[in-house]
Design an enzyme around this catalytic site. Sequence first.
Site, PDB file in Angstrom:
ATOM      1  N   LYS A  81      -2.896 144.117   4.744  1.00 25.57           N
ATOM      2  CA  LYS A  81      -3.255 143.145   5.783  1.00 25.57           C
ATOM      3  C   LYS A  81      -4.656 143.377   6.334  1.00 25.57           C
ATOM      4  O   LYS A  81      -5.322 142.439   6.787  1.00 25.57           O
ATOM      5  CB  LYS A  81      -2.236 143.200   6.931  1.00 25.57           C
ATOM      6  CG  LYS A  81      -0.825 142.765   6.561  1.00 25.57           C
ATOM      7  CD  LYS A  81       0.126 142.971   7.743  1.00 25.57           C
ATOM      8  CE  LYS A  81       1.488 142.329   7.529  1.00 25.57           C
ATOM      9  NZ  LYS A  81       2.278 142.955   6.448  1.00 25.57           N
ATOM     10  N   LYS A 104      -3.051 152.089  11.353  1.00 26.18           N
ATOM     11  CA  LYS A 104      -2.229 151.094  10.653  1.00 26.18           C
ATOM     12  C   LYS A 104      -1.346 151.781   9.630  1.00 26.18           C
ATOM     13  O   LYS A 104      -1.816 152.616   8.855  1.00 26.18           O
ATOM     14  CB  LYS A 104      -3.107 150.044   9.944  1.00 26.18           C
ATOM     15  CG  LYS A 104      -2.287 148.918   9.307  1.00 26.18           C
ATOM     16  CD  LYS A 104      -1.656 148.026  10.358  1.00 26.18           C
ATOM     17  CE  LYS A 104      -0.667 147.035   9.768  1.00 26.18           C
ATOM     18  NZ  LYS A 104       0.664 147.635   9.501  1.00 26.18           N
TER      19      LYS A 104
END
Length: 387
Positions: free
Chosen positions: A88, A337
């Site tokens: 992402k 992340k």
Amino acid sequence: MNHRYIATGLFTASLALSLPAVAMSEQAFQARAAEVFKPLMEKYDVPGLAVGLTWKGKHYVYTQGMADRAAAIAVDSDTLFELGSLSKTFNVTLAALAQQRSLLSLDDPVAKHIPELGKRPFGALSLMDLATHHSSGLPLQPPDEAKDDASLMVWLKQWQPLAGRGHERAYSNVSIGMLGRISAQAFGQPYAQALHNSVLQPLALQHTYVDVPATQMKHYAYGYARETNAAIRVNPGMLDAEAYGLKSDIDDMLRFVDINLGAVAIPEQLSAAIQATHQGVTRTSEFTQAMIWERYPWPVSRERLLAGNAPALALESQPASRLSTREISEQGVLFSKTGSTNGFGGYVAFIPDEEIGLVLLANRNVPLEPRVDAAFTLLQQVLKGER
């Protein structure tokens, strides 16, 4: 070791004291990484992993275990791991680059790019809402009935946000997947082609793929399922390329972290796009949400970092408020992340103030909190200066 800074008898004591700290030795890194990650591997039966550290301009890589147990192929620096949701971060880079090139605005409503969603709640979401999971109720995965683009569009037309909840944060492959579709459409190419041509290739990420080429399949690790221990790889799925479909090796991911740290010269528009993905947009209970990246104050407590990576943050809609002005400064920030598929688990963290970043890639979906905890432990140990 950086021999430029080795003191000799020719240096005075005062000069030696003024010299910058040297990077740690390779031997010290290997020992420290083994101490931190071998217990994790044993506890969760992790077949193999690669840990990379970039610190003050030097790279360190620790590999351990098997990429393929049946064939007895060891993990090395060329091993390709599935990135899961780390993919992402590349998706939003493409979106931010499209804005840099005036192909779209992240403030655009979705309906501007998909007119058939006009006057529908999904069409009213902005592209920045999609980039920051600010949708209030989109599911983590596309629904079972969305088996192709036509059925996905039918579902999107019918989708309704959580009543009376405002735009809460709902971590979703649907939102980021649709952002990738819209960005690729702006470039006039399929997503994989747009990402390769406009992001991966210009960033010189030569071993990062949506579809692993036949010549590289020998490096593609197998993941191992938690429940059955079966050797698996990611299955095709709706919005998979955009949301969780990339595969990469430890060297490419360390380069990507260096790029995010501003330590590598890249094309100007891409540099501006990367910086845009770092800007804080919404506030949650534990972190500020940027474009996929999660911003924590640095220094951050272990408890807060683990709370921000609790399963509920990915599985449940959470209160979040849009900031009146974006957080642009990268001083005093840890960027974080995680990424997972059924057989793989990864983590990336970097701290611009400390010129440090870490990548963890494993072919087991280790639970988020112990995965992050191990990475944070290694970062802390390195920054304490124990050489």
